[in-house]
Design a protein around this motif. Structure first.
Motif, PDB file in Angstrom:
ATOM      1  N   THR A   1       0.820  -1.208   0.000  1.00  0.00           N
ATOM      2  CA  THR A   1       0.000   0.000   0.000  1.00  0.00           C
ATOM      3  C   THR A   1       0.857   1.262   0.000  1.00  0.00           C
ATOM      4  O   THR A   1       2.007   1.249   0.438  1.00  0.00           O
ATOM      5  N   TYR A   2       0.282   2.315  -0.495  1.00  0.00           N
ATOM      6  CA  TYR A   2       0.806   3.673  -0.310  1.00  0.00           C
ATOM      7  C   TYR A   2      -0.351   4.511   0.212  1.00  0.00           C
ATOM      8  O   TYR A   2      -1.437   4.531  -0.378  1.00  0.00           O
ATOM      9  N   VAL A   3      -0.128   5.156   1.360  1.00  0.00           N
ATOM     10  CA  VAL A   3      -1.178   5.987   1.958  1.00  0.00           C
ATOM     11  C   VAL A   3      -0.994   7.426   1.476  1.00  0.00           C
ATOM     12  O   VAL A   3      -0.040   8.104   1.861  1.00  0.00           O
ATOM     13  N   GLY A   4      -1.908   7.859   0.640  1.00  0.00           N
ATOM     14  CA  GLY A   4      -1.866   9.234   0.149  1.00  0.00           C
ATOM     15  C   GLY A   4      -2.408  10.209   1.174  1.00  0.00           C
ATOM     16  O   GLY A   4      -1.923  11.335   1.309  1.00  0.00           O
ATOM     17  N   HIS A   5      -3.436   9.752   1.894  1.00  0.00           N
ATOM     18  CA  HIS A   5      -4.045  10.545   2.970  1.00  0.00           C
ATOM     19  C   HIS A   5      -4.509   9.562   4.036  1.00  0.00           C
ATOM     20  O   HIS A   5      -5.122   8.535   3.722  1.00  0.00           O
ATOM     21  N   LYS A   6      -4.237   9.868   5.292  1.00  0.00           N
ATOM     22  CA  LYS A   6      -4.792   9.051   6.367  1.00  0.00           C
ATOM     23  C   LYS A   6      -6.315   9.073   6.275  1.00  0.00           C
ATOM     24  O   LYS A   6      -6.904  10.027   5.736  1.00  0.00           O
ATOM     25  N   LEU A   7      -6.927   8.041   6.872  1.00  0.00           N
ATOM     26  CA  LEU A   7      -8.383   7.912   6.728  1.00  0.00           C
ATOM     27  C   LEU A   7      -9.167   8.934   7.553  1.00  0.00           C
ATOM     28  O   LEU A   7     -10.389   8.987   7.456  1.00  0.00           O
ATOM     29  N   ASN A   8      -8.477   9.747   8.337  1.00  0.00           N
ATOM     30  CA  ASN A   8      -9.197  10.833   9.018  1.00  0.00           C
ATOM     31  C   ASN A   8      -9.070  12.158   8.262  1.00  0.00           C
ATOM     32  O   ASN A   8      -9.502  13.197   8.751  1.00  0.00           O
ATOM     33  N   VAL A   9      -8.488  12.095   7.071  1.00  0.00           N
ATOM     34  CA  VAL A   9      -8.370  13.294   6.229  1.00  0.00           C
ATOM     35  C   VAL A   9      -9.543  13.315   5.252  1.00  0.00           C
ATOM     36  O   VAL A   9      -9.735  12.370   4.482  1.00  0.00           O
ATOM     37  N   PRO A  10     -10.358  14.369   5.277  1.00  0.00           N
ATOM     38  CA  PRO A  10     -11.475  14.437   4.330  1.00  0.00           C
ATOM     39  C   PRO A  10     -10.950  14.682   2.916  1.00  0.00           C
ATOM     40  O   PRO A  10     -10.201  15.649   2.696  1.00  0.00           O
ATOM     41  N   TRP A  11     -11.354  13.792   1.991  1.00  0.00           N
ATOM     42  CA  TRP A  11     -10.775  13.872   0.655  1.00  0.00           C
ATOM     43  C   TRP A  11     -11.782  13.422  -0.391  1.00  0.00           C
ATOM     44  O   TRP A  11     -12.458  12.412  -0.197  1.00  0.00           O
ATOM     45  N   ARG A  12     -11.875  14.166  -1.461  1.00  0.00           N
ATOM     46  CA  ARG A  12     -12.809  13.812  -2.535  1.00  0.00           C
ATOM     47  C   ARG A  12     -12.064  13.259  -3.742  1.00  0.00           C
ATOM     48  O   ARG A  12     -10.970  13.744  -4.057  1.00  0.00           O
ATOM     49  N   ALA A  13     -12.640  12.283  -4.424  1.00  0.00           N
ATOM     50  CA  ALA A  13     -11.972  11.677  -5.581  1.00  0.00           C
ATOM     51  C   ALA A  13     -12.949  11.232  -6.662  1.00  0.00           C
ATOM     52  O   ALA A  13     -12.606  10.412  -7.507  1.00  0.00           O
ATOM     53  N   THR A  14     -14.171  11.737  -6.621  1.00  0.00           N
ATOM     54  CA  THR A  14     -15.127  11.388  -7.674  1.00  0.00           C
ATOM     55  C   THR A  14     -15.795  12.660  -8.178  1.00  0.00           C
ATOM     56  O   THR A  14     -15.816  13.688  -7.512  1.00  0.00           O
ATOM     57  N   LYS A  15     -16.349  12.510  -9.358  1.00  0.00           N
ATOM     58  CA  LYS A  15     -17.099  13.624  -9.934  1.00  0.00           C
ATOM     59  C   LYS A  15     -18.354  13.916  -9.104  1.00  0.00           C
ATOM     60  O   LYS A  15     -18.739  15.069  -8.927  1.00  0.00           O
ATOM     61  N   LEU A  16     -18.977  12.871  -8.586  1.00  0.00           N
ATOM     62  CA  LEU A  16     -20.198  13.079  -7.800  1.00  0.00           C
ATOM     63  C   LEU A  16     -19.927  13.975  -6.590  1.00  0.00           C
ATOM     64  O   LEU A  16     -20.701  14.899  -6.307  1.00  0.00           O
ATOM     65  N   GLU A  17     -18.837  13.730  -5.888  1.00  0.00           N
ATOM     66  CA  GLU A  17     -18.521  14.557  -4.718  1.00  0.00           C
ATOM     67  C   GLU A  17     -18.295  16.012  -5.121  1.00  0.00           C
ATOM     68  O   GLU A  17     -18.689  16.934  -4.395  1.00  0.00           O
ATOM     69  N   GLY A  18     -17.644  16.186  -6.278  1.00  0.00           N
ATOM     70  CA  GLY A  18     -17.456  17.556  -6.754  1.00  0.00           C
ATOM     71  C   GLY A  18     -18.780  18.229  -7.049  1.00  0.00           C
ATOM     72  O   GLY A  18     -18.960  19.430  -6.834  1.00  0.00           O
ATOM     73  N   THR A  19     -19.737  17.415  -7.532  1.00  0.00           N
ATOM     74  CA  THR A  19     -21.050  17.949  -7.868  1.00  0.00           C
ATOM     75  C   THR A  19     -21.862  18.279  -6.615  1.00  0.00           C
ATOM     76  O   THR A  19     -22.561  19.296  -6.563  1.00  0.00           O
ATOM     77  N   ILE A  20     -21.752  17.427  -5.613  1.00  0.00           N
ATOM     78  CA  ILE A  20     -22.480  17.675  -4.356  1.00  0.00           C
ATOM     79  C   ILE A  20     -21.936  18.929  -3.680  1.00  0.00           C
ATOM     80  O   ILE A  20     -22.689  19.729  -3.118  1.00  0.00           O
ATOM     81  N   GLY A  21     -20.636  19.079  -3.720  1.00  0.00           N
ATOM     82  CA  GLY A  21     -20.000  20.222  -3.063  1.00  0.00           C
ATOM     83  C   GLY A  21     -19.242  19.796  -1.814  1.00  0.00           C
ATOM     84  O   GLY A  21     -19.122  18.602  -1.518  1.00  0.00           O
ATOM     85  N   THR A  22     -18.760  20.779  -1.064  1.00  0.00           N
ATOM     86  CA  THR A  22     -17.858  20.467   0.043  1.00  0.00           C
ATOM     87  C   THR A  22     -18.548  19.729   1.183  1.00  0.00           C
ATOM     88  O   THR A  22     -17.878  19.127   2.016  1.00  0.00           O
ATOM     89  N   LEU A  23     -19.871  19.738   1.210  1.00  0.00           N
ATOM     90  CA  LEU A  23     -20.580  18.976   2.238  1.00  0.00           C
ATOM     91  C   LEU A  23     -20.194  17.495   2.179  1.00  0.00           C
ATOM     92  O   LEU A  23     -20.159  16.809   3.202  1.00  0.00           O
ATOM     93  N   SER A  24     -19.901  17.000   0.974  1.00  0.00           N
ATOM     94  CA  SER A  24     -19.579  15.572   0.818  1.00  0.00           C
ATOM     95  C   SER A  24     -18.133  15.261   1.198  1.00  0.00           C
ATOM     96  O   SER A  24     -17.775  14.090   1.350  1.00  0.00           O
ATOM     97  N   ARG A  25     -17.321  16.298   1.353  1.00  0.00           N
ATOM     98  CA  ARG A  25     -15.893  16.052   1.584  1.00  0.00           C
ATOM     99  C   ARG A  25     -15.678  15.456   2.972  1.00  0.00           C
ATOM    100  O   ARG A  25     -15.904  16.117   3.974  1.00  0.00           O
TER     101      ARG A  25
END
Ligand SMILES: [Zn+2]
Length: 284
Positions: free
Chosen positions: A170-194
């Motif tokens: 594995t390579y950890v790009g962000h710990k699992l307590n870091v809010p992170w978006r990686a889909t188009k849907l999350e971008g569409t929902i907005g920062t609430l989904s982050r």
């Protein structure tokens, strides 16, 4: 894994029509509840619909296999001591699975303390490296060229929480307590989904195909070790959440949004479920 810029909320709202409730995506993410429509099992059935070539997603809900069906949305009671043993036995460390088992996951709305904790475990494939005209190598599951993780290293802007190769590293790009978006849907929902979604990228090479922008995927799509480690990551994230997370395929999330993704290709829900059953059996 192509990286895409988010659509504006306005564009999506207009496409939904003025009388439609403001939900997002085919599985209907609702900003009031920070969740898709239905029970956790119903959400998983929608979000795990099979992803076919060109990112076409089956219309029919996925039939949840037994181990996942008995786990999604339920309280997680596994022993952290046993889970730590399983992590070590897999040749990994807590840091290598996204951080301490004692830490919670990220929360929605960019770690807002009033927002719920992450609920979704999003399965991606990297769609890289692209071998263009070369055949997939016989040693696809071990070859350094396919499996090197350093191409995904990025100190601040890695595209997912965890990258998992076919050897189980594995390579950890962000710990699992870091809010992170990686889909188009999350971008569409907005920062609430982050922060509501945990993102796992599985290494899967592609090769040239005249009519598929991301190229042909290998068959099988993933190694058995990759399923084993993905199942372990799923249990780790769910244990930190205290509840069985809802697994999701990236393409099923993004379905219906222009320029959505086609990953994961050739993912076997049955193989993932069998791997998860083995991980759970090790917790007894
Ligand atoms: Zn993806």
């Amino acid at each position: 894994m192509r990286y895409l810029l988010p659509l504006s909320l306005l564009v999506f709202a207009a496409a939904s029509g003025p009388t439609t409730a403001a939900t997002f995506g085919k599985c209907k993410f609702d900003k009031q509840s920070f969740a898709f429509a239905g029970t956790p099992a119903e959400q998983a059935s929608c979000l795990l619909r099979k992803v076919k070539i060109l990112g076409n997603v089956d219309a029919a809900p996925a039939q949840l296999p037994a181990n996942l069906a008995g786990f999604i949305g339920k309280p997680v009671t596994v022993s952290k001591a046993k889970l730590r043993q399983a992590i070590t036995a897999a040749g990994l460390t807590e840091a290598g699975v996204g951080g301490s088992l004692d830490d919670p996951l990220s929360r929605g709305n960019t770690n807002n303390p009033n927002a719920p904790q992450a609920r979704y475990f999003v399965i991606h494939d990297t769609s890289t490296p692209n071998l263009v005209n070369e055949p997939f190598p016989a040693d696809i599951d071990t070859s350094n060229r396919v499996n090197r993780l350093d191409r995904y290293h990025d100190a601040t802007d890695a595209k997912a929480h965890i990258f998992l190769n076919r050897k189980g590293e594995t390579y950890v790009g962000h710990k699992l307590n870091v809010p992170w978006r990686a889909t188009k849907l999350e971008g569409t929902i907005g920062t609430l989904s982050r922060g509501m979604f945990i993102h796992i990228e599985n290494i899967q090479p592609r090769r040239k195909h005249p009519s598929q922008p991301d190229g042909n995927a290998p068959t099988p799509g993933f190694s058995s070790t990759q399923y084993d480690r993905l199942a372990l990551l799923y249990l780790v994230a769910s244990t930190r959440a205290g509840t069985g997370l809802v697994p999701a395929f990236h393409a099923a999330m993004d379905e219906g949004i222009s320029n959505g993704h086609d990953d994961p290709q050739n993912f076997s829900l049955a193989d993932f479920d069998a791997a998860f059953g083995r991980v759970l059996a090790g917790m007894n």
